[in-house]
Design a protein around this motif. Structure first.
Motif, PDB file in Angstrom:
ATOM      1  N   MET A   1      -5.023  33.485   5.346  1.00  0.00           N
ATOM      2  CA  MET A   1      -6.240  32.941   5.560  1.00  0.00           C
ATOM      3  C   MET A   1      -6.220  31.603   4.441  1.00  0.00           C
ATOM      4  O   MET A   1      -6.754  30.463   4.954  1.00  0.00           O
ATOM      5  N   LEU A   2      -5.493  31.566   3.637  1.00  0.00           N
ATOM      6  CA  LEU A   2      -5.365  30.000   2.873  1.00  0.00           C
ATOM      7  C   LEU A   2      -4.501  29.292   3.560  1.00  0.00           C
ATOM      8  O   LEU A   2      -4.584  27.964   3.710  1.00  0.00           O
ATOM      9  N   MET A   3      -3.592  29.737   4.449  1.00  0.00           N
ATOM     10  CA  MET A   3      -2.745  28.618   5.100  1.00  0.00           C
ATOM     11  C   MET A   3      -3.645  28.061   6.191  1.00  0.00           C
ATOM     12  O   MET A   3      -3.565  27.147   6.767  1.00  0.00           O
ATOM     13  N   ARG A   4      -4.541  28.916   6.916  1.00  0.00           N
ATOM     14  CA  ARG A   4      -5.549  28.492   7.970  1.00  0.00           C
ATOM     15  C   ARG A   4      -6.374  27.248   7.220  1.00  0.00           C
ATOM     16  O   ARG A   4      -6.790  26.538   7.857  1.00  0.00           O
ATOM     17  N   GLY A   5      -6.803  27.661   6.141  1.00  0.00           N
ATOM     18  CA  GLY A   5      -7.565  26.472   5.263  1.00  0.00           C
ATOM     19  C   GLY A   5      -6.896  25.414   5.236  1.00  0.00           C
ATOM     20  O   GLY A   5      -7.437  24.338   5.331  1.00  0.00           O
ATOM     21  N   ARG A   6      -5.595  25.481   4.973  1.00  0.00           N
ATOM     22  CA  ARG A   6      -4.768  24.163   4.714  1.00  0.00           C
ATOM     23  C   ARG A   6      -4.835  23.481   5.900  1.00  0.00           C
ATOM     24  O   ARG A   6      -4.801  22.342   6.084  1.00  0.00           O
ATOM     25  N   VAL A   7      -4.715  24.222   7.007  1.00  0.00           N
ATOM     26  CA  VAL A   7      -4.578  23.722   8.275  1.00  0.00           C
ATOM     27  C   VAL A   7      -5.805  22.718   8.671  1.00  0.00           C
ATOM     28  O   VAL A   7      -5.807  21.602   9.153  1.00  0.00           O
ATOM     29  N   PHE A   8      -7.035  23.376   8.446  1.00  0.00           N
ATOM     30  CA  PHE A   8      -8.347  22.780   8.717  1.00  0.00           C
ATOM     31  C   PHE A   8      -8.561  21.722   7.820  1.00  0.00           C
ATOM     32  O   PHE A   8      -8.852  20.657   8.201  1.00  0.00           O
ATOM     33  N   ALA A   9      -7.801  21.660   6.481  1.00  0.00           N
ATOM     34  CA  ALA A   9      -8.048  20.507   5.503  1.00  0.00           C
ATOM     35  C   ALA A   9      -7.144  19.335   6.030  1.00  0.00           C
ATOM     36  O   ALA A   9      -7.544  18.239   5.969  1.00  0.00           O
ATOM     37  N   GLN A  10      -6.077  19.776   6.589  1.00  0.00           N
ATOM     38  CA  GLN A  10      -5.148  18.829   7.185  1.00  0.00           C
ATOM     39  C   GLN A  10      -5.840  17.926   8.272  1.00  0.00           C
ATOM     40  O   GLN A  10      -5.969  16.653   8.510  1.00  0.00           O
ATOM     41  N   GLY A  11      -6.559  18.847   9.382  1.00  0.00           N
ATOM     42  CA  GLY A  11      -7.329  18.154  10.331  1.00  0.00           C
ATOM     43  C   GLY A  11      -8.475  17.356  10.035  1.00  0.00           C
ATOM     44  O   GLY A  11      -8.603  16.339  10.488  1.00  0.00           O
ATOM     45  N   PHE A  12      -9.042  17.922   8.970  1.00  0.00           N
ATOM     46  CA  PHE A  12     -10.162  17.170   8.426  1.00  0.00           C
ATOM     47  C   PHE A  12      -9.616  15.828   7.574  1.00  0.00           C
ATOM     48  O   PHE A  12     -10.298  14.775   8.074  1.00  0.00           O
ATOM     49  N   THR A  13      -8.624  15.725   7.141  1.00  0.00           N
ATOM     50  CA  THR A  13      -7.883  14.472   6.497  1.00  0.00           C
ATOM     51  C   THR A  13      -7.526  13.517   7.883  1.00  0.00           C
ATOM     52  O   THR A  13      -7.807  12.529   7.513  1.00  0.00           O
ATOM     53  N   VAL A  14      -6.810  14.039   8.638  1.00  0.00           N
ATOM     54  CA  VAL A  14      -6.600  13.103   9.830  1.00  0.00           C
ATOM     55  C   VAL A  14      -7.768  12.569  10.675  1.00  0.00           C
ATOM     56  O   VAL A  14      -7.800  11.510  10.818  1.00  0.00           O
ATOM     57  N   ILE A  15      -8.811  13.339  10.788  1.00  0.00           N
ATOM     58  CA  ILE A  15     -10.099  13.020  11.296  1.00  0.00           C
ATOM     59  C   ILE A  15     -10.653  11.810  10.557  1.00  0.00           C
ATOM     60  O   ILE A  15     -10.947  10.903  10.825  1.00  0.00           O
ATOM     61  N   ALA A  16     -10.643  11.860   9.182  1.00  0.00           N
ATOM     62  CA  ALA A  16     -11.289  11.157   8.259  1.00  0.00           C
ATOM     63  C   ALA A  16     -10.331   9.918   8.225  1.00  0.00           C
ATOM     64  O   ALA A  16     -10.936   8.615   8.219  1.00  0.00           O
ATOM     65  N   MET A  17      -8.948   9.956   8.323  1.00  0.00           N
ATOM     66  CA  MET A  17      -8.385   8.710   8.443  1.00  0.00           C
ATOM     67  C   MET A  17      -8.731   7.921   9.726  1.00  0.00           C
ATOM     68  O   MET A  17      -8.686   6.714   9.601  1.00  0.00           O
ATOM     69  N   CYS A  18      -8.723   8.585  10.898  1.00  0.00           N
ATOM     70  CA  CYS A  18      -8.984   7.918  12.239  1.00  0.00           C
ATOM     71  C   CYS A  18     -10.344   7.264  11.982  1.00  0.00           C
ATOM     72  O   CYS A  18     -10.391   6.229  12.547  1.00  0.00           O
TER      73      CYS A  18
ATOM     74  N   GLY B   1      -0.880  25.200  -2.447  1.00  0.00           N
ATOM     75  CA  GLY B   1      -0.700  25.819  -3.679  1.00  0.00           C
ATOM     76  C   GLY B   1      -1.269  27.406  -3.860  1.00  0.00           C
ATOM     77  O   GLY B   1      -0.294  28.308  -4.137  1.00  0.00           O
ATOM     78  N   ALA B   2      -2.376  27.450  -3.419  1.00  0.00           N
ATOM     79  CA  ALA B   2      -2.816  28.964  -3.579  1.00  0.00           C
ATOM     80  C   ALA B   2      -2.346  29.644  -2.547  1.00  0.00           C
ATOM     81  O   ALA B   2      -2.152  30.860  -2.508  1.00  0.00           O
ATOM     82  N   GLY B   3      -1.955  29.325  -1.196  1.00  0.00           N
ATOM     83  CA  GLY B   3      -1.423  30.053  -0.255  1.00  0.00           C
ATOM     84  C   GLY B   3      -0.122  30.540  -0.563  1.00  0.00           C
ATOM     85  O   GLY B   3       0.361  31.656  -0.218  1.00  0.00           O
ATOM     86  N   LEU B   4       0.716  29.453  -1.139  1.00  0.00           N
ATOM     87  CA  LEU B   4       2.141  29.968  -1.325  1.00  0.00           C
ATOM     88  C   LEU B   4       2.089  30.850  -2.795  1.00  0.00           C
ATOM     89  O   LEU B   4       3.055  31.821  -2.721  1.00  0.00           O
ATOM     90  N   ASN B   5       1.169  30.693  -3.606  1.00  0.00           N
ATOM     91  CA  ASN B   5       0.996  31.766  -4.846  1.00  0.00           C
ATOM     92  C   ASN B   5       0.706  33.096  -4.198  1.00  0.00           C
ATOM     93  O   ASN B   5       1.138  33.994  -4.678  1.00  0.00           O
ATOM     94  N   ALA B   6      -0.236  32.962  -3.206  1.00  0.00           N
ATOM     95  CA  ALA B   6      -0.663  34.223  -2.775  1.00  0.00           C
ATOM     96  C   ALA B   6       0.633  35.113  -1.959  1.00  0.00           C
ATOM     97  O   ALA B   6       0.777  36.415  -2.189  1.00  0.00           O
ATOM     98  N   PHE B   7       1.305  34.359  -1.139  1.00  0.00           N
ATOM     99  CA  PHE B   7       2.490  34.714  -0.364  1.00  0.00           C
ATOM    100  C   PHE B   7       3.428  35.312  -1.396  1.00  0.00           C
ATOM    101  O   PHE B   7       4.275  36.219  -1.182  1.00  0.00           O
ATOM    102  N   HIS B   8       3.816  34.520  -2.340  1.00  0.00           N
ATOM    103  CA  HIS B   8       4.846  35.262  -3.517  1.00  0.00           C
ATOM    104  C   HIS B   8       4.392  36.202  -4.003  1.00  0.00           C
ATOM    105  O   HIS B   8       5.381  37.055  -4.370  1.00  0.00           O
ATOM    106  N   SER B   9       3.051  36.565  -4.451  1.00  0.00           N
ATOM    107  CA  SER B   9       2.573  37.710  -5.154  1.00  0.00           C
ATOM    108  C   SER B   9       2.524  38.751  -3.984  1.00  0.00           C
ATOM    109  O   SER B   9       2.195  39.957  -4.471  1.00  0.00           O
ATOM    110  N   GLY B  10       2.571  38.593  -2.833  1.00  0.00           N
ATOM    111  CA  GLY B  10       2.503  39.865  -1.856  1.00  0.00           C
ATOM    112  C   GLY B  10       1.457  39.928  -1.004  1.00  0.00           C
ATOM    113  O   GLY B  10       1.169  40.959  -0.310  1.00  0.00           O
TER     114      GLY B  10
END
Length: 98
Positions: free
Chosen positions: A53-70, A37-46
């Motif tokens: 940076m926020l999209m990279r954080g999103r990828v990191f958070a997704q990886g964390f979630t997958v590792i936590a599930m496994c 959400g924050a990344g899309l908002n920043a992208f929309h505002s230019g």
């Protein structure tokens, strides 16, 4: 918990039960949504650098979630009386068949 009781639980009861069993998964999912959400908002505002940076954080958070599930699946489903080697497994199966 019996199968009948599991079918009678509401959505929120099931969510609380699963969250208490694996608390890192919902935390990672929430972090992913917040970064997205924050990344899309920043992208929309230019603000391209901030959005990147926020999209990279999103990828990191997704990886964390997958590792936590496994990790939750591995440690949650691992039986406590698991045989240490193949010989013990074969002996255990032979005892069951007798």
């Amino acid at each position: 918990m019996s199968k009948q009781n599991q079918n009678d639980e509401t959505f929120w009861e099931k969510a609380v039960r699963k969250t208490s069993k694996e608390p890192l998964v919902p935390i990672g999912a929430l972090a992913t949504v917040l970064f997205l959400g924050a990344g899309l908002n920043a992208f929309h505002s230019g603000e391209k650098k901030k959005a990147q940076m926020l999209m990279r954080g999103r990828v990191f958070a997704q990886g964390f979630t997958v590792i936590a599930m496994c990790a939750g699946a591995y440690f949650g489903m691992k039986p406590h009386d698991r045989p240490q080697n193949m010989e013990q497994k074969m002996a255990k199966e032979e005892n069951k068949s007798l």
